[in-house]
Motif scaffolding. Sequence first.
Motif, short mmCIF file in Angstrom:
data_model
loop_
_atom_site.label_atom_id
_atom_site.label_comp_id
_atom_site.label_asym_id
_atom_site.label_seq_id
_atom_site.Cartn_x
_atom_site.Cartn_y
_atom_site.Cartn_z
N PRO A 1 -2.90 2.61 36.98
CA PRO A 1 -2.37 2.96 35.66
C PRO A 1 -1.45 1.91 35.04
N ALA A 2 -0.63 1.25 35.83
CA ALA A 2 0.26 0.22 35.28
C ALA A 2 -0.54 -0.96 34.73
N ILE A 3 -1.64 -1.32 35.39
CA ILE A 3 -2.50 -2.40 34.89
C ILE A 3 -3.17 -1.97 33.59
N GLN A 4 -3.60 -0.71 33.53
CA GLN A 4 -4.19 -0.19 32.29
C GLN A 4 -3.17 -0.26 31.14
N LEU A 5 -1.92 0.06 31.43
CA LEU A 5 -0.89 -0.02 30.38
C LEU A 5 -0.66 -1.47 29.96
N ALA A 6 -0.66 -2.39 30.92
CA ALA A 6 -0.49 -3.80 30.58
C ALA A 6 -1.58 -4.26 29.63
N ARG A 7 -2.81 -3.91 29.93
CA ARG A 7 -3.93 -4.26 29.05
C ARG A 7 -3.74 -3.66 27.66
N ARG A 8 -3.32 -2.40 27.62
CA ARG A 8 -3.12 -1.73 26.33
C ARG A 8 -2.05 -2.43 25.50
N LEU A 9 -0.94 -2.85 26.13
CA LEU A 9 0.12 -3.53 25.39
C LEU A 9 -0.35 -4.87 24.84
N PHE B 1 2.21 -5.06 42.82
CA PHE B 1 1.51 -3.92 43.41
C PHE B 1 2.33 -3.22 44.49
N GLU B 2 3.26 -3.93 45.12
CA GLU B 2 4.10 -3.27 46.11
C GLU B 2 5.10 -2.30 45.46
N ASP B 3 5.13 -2.27 44.14
CA ASP B 3 5.84 -1.25 43.36
C ASP B 3 4.87 -0.80 42.27
N MET B 4 3.73 -0.28 42.70
CA MET B 4 2.55 -0.17 41.83
C MET B 4 2.66 0.86 40.70
N ASN B 5 3.63 1.75 40.77
CA ASN B 5 3.78 2.75 39.71
C ASN B 5 4.74 2.30 38.61
N VAL B 6 5.05 1.01 38.58
CA VAL B 6 6.01 0.47 37.62
C VAL B 6 5.41 -0.74 36.91
N GLY C 1 -1.10 6.04 44.83
CA GLY C 1 -1.19 5.01 45.86
C GLY C 1 -2.45 4.19 45.77
N TYR C 2 -2.65 3.35 46.79
CA TYR C 2 -3.78 2.43 46.83
C TYR C 2 -5.11 3.12 46.62
N GLU C 3 -5.29 4.27 47.26
CA GLU C 3 -6.59 4.93 47.26
C GLU C 3 -6.97 5.49 45.91
N HIS C 4 -5.99 5.77 45.05
CA HIS C 4 -6.31 6.44 43.78
C HIS C 4 -7.15 5.57 42.86
N ALA C 5 -6.96 4.26 42.89
CA ALA C 5 -7.75 3.38 42.01
C ALA C 5 -9.23 3.46 42.35
N PHE C 6 -9.57 3.69 43.62
CA PHE C 6 -10.97 3.84 43.99
C PHE C 6 -11.55 5.11 43.39
#
Length: 399
Positions: free
Chosen positions: A130-138, A283-288, A327-332
């Motif tokens: 989700p954080a990567i998706q937000l980065a793309r959106r911005l 990614f080691e703080d992947m929800n931010v 966590g890691y598994e959710h992106a899959f």
Amino acid sequence: MVGYAFMGVAHSQAWRNAPRFFDLPLDVDMAVVAGRDAGKVAAAAARLGWRDAETDWKALVARDDVDLVDVCTPGDTHADIAITALRAGKHVLCEKPLANSVAEAEAMVAAAAAAPDQVAMVGFTYRRVPAIQLARRLVVEGRIGQVRHVRAQYLQDWIADPSTPLSWRLDRTKAGSGALGDIGAHVVDLAQFITGEAVTGVSAVLETFVRERPVAEAFTGLSGSGSTSGATGPVTVDDAAVFLGRMSGGGLASFEATRFAYGRKNAIRLEINGSAGSLAFDFEDMNVLHFFDASEPAVTAGFRRIVVTEPEHAYVAAWWPAGHGLGYEHAFTHQAVDLVRGLAAGEHPTPTFADGLQVQRVLDAVERSAADESRWTPVTTSTPAAAGTSTPTPEEAAR
């Protein structure tokens, strides 16, 4: 699904979870998994939720109850399995990097082009964080302006100890490359995905720090134990890759991929500086996601720490209350969801095989530059055969 080890486990969990947390327009039937060892693949099928098991992936592809083939094997088999599956009328999800060479990747893209009604998707799963998706959106919304700098790192330490045994990931004939293709491919894809731009040229250095390792006796995940006999074998891939790049919008980029960074377990770090602001992610703080808005008054300006767990963020509404991180598994799981929805809509969910080929061309340019005293090397842009033209056989692609 072909393959049932580390990636196979992650993909299996995704296929199990996707219909349980998301409303999907199609049913997910985990029909069959393939592996070479009859006993192990049968056990894996029972443990991971597959209805049946095969020891021959060609038999799996030929089955009438299989509509989609999920390729979770080492890179040297990707082209053969994917091309055969596409020619058999199956949809394909293939793990990254797409192939071990540009020629193989081009053959895969050509096979996909010859089957326009079939999905051919490559598994750059970190796009679905989700954080990567937000980065793309911005970036799309213009919040950071024109991209001027991209800094991308993927840092791990799982083979930093010289006693870590050999695995297929350290064998060029199976993996194609080392840190470059295994983890560097991810940050190349993320840099291009977030910015919406392509890497157009590179100057690169590759290094192998440990050239002999113990022959493995057993593996659990990525970890293993070496032979008690003291036998060793050669490492034939890079341990680390560092390269400069130019983005298609004119910005400068730097990339680093290593599995020798003690203390960094899965640090995917991206910082993107633009004419109007900046983004930063680890990614080691992947929800931010960290966001700097340069239009704010200097007296209060600073990086804003955005916790990306609100239901308004991509995918999050299907999961837990705000603040309960993923966590890691959710992106899959998100990858499986997007694939199924694309299938139902008659669309080609990204990243497509063509996207995978573009990353493969960047990796190829990195290897060519490193072999030529780090000279500046353009990323090739040649196109494979169009739909309807003859496509190389899997055997031709492998050659």
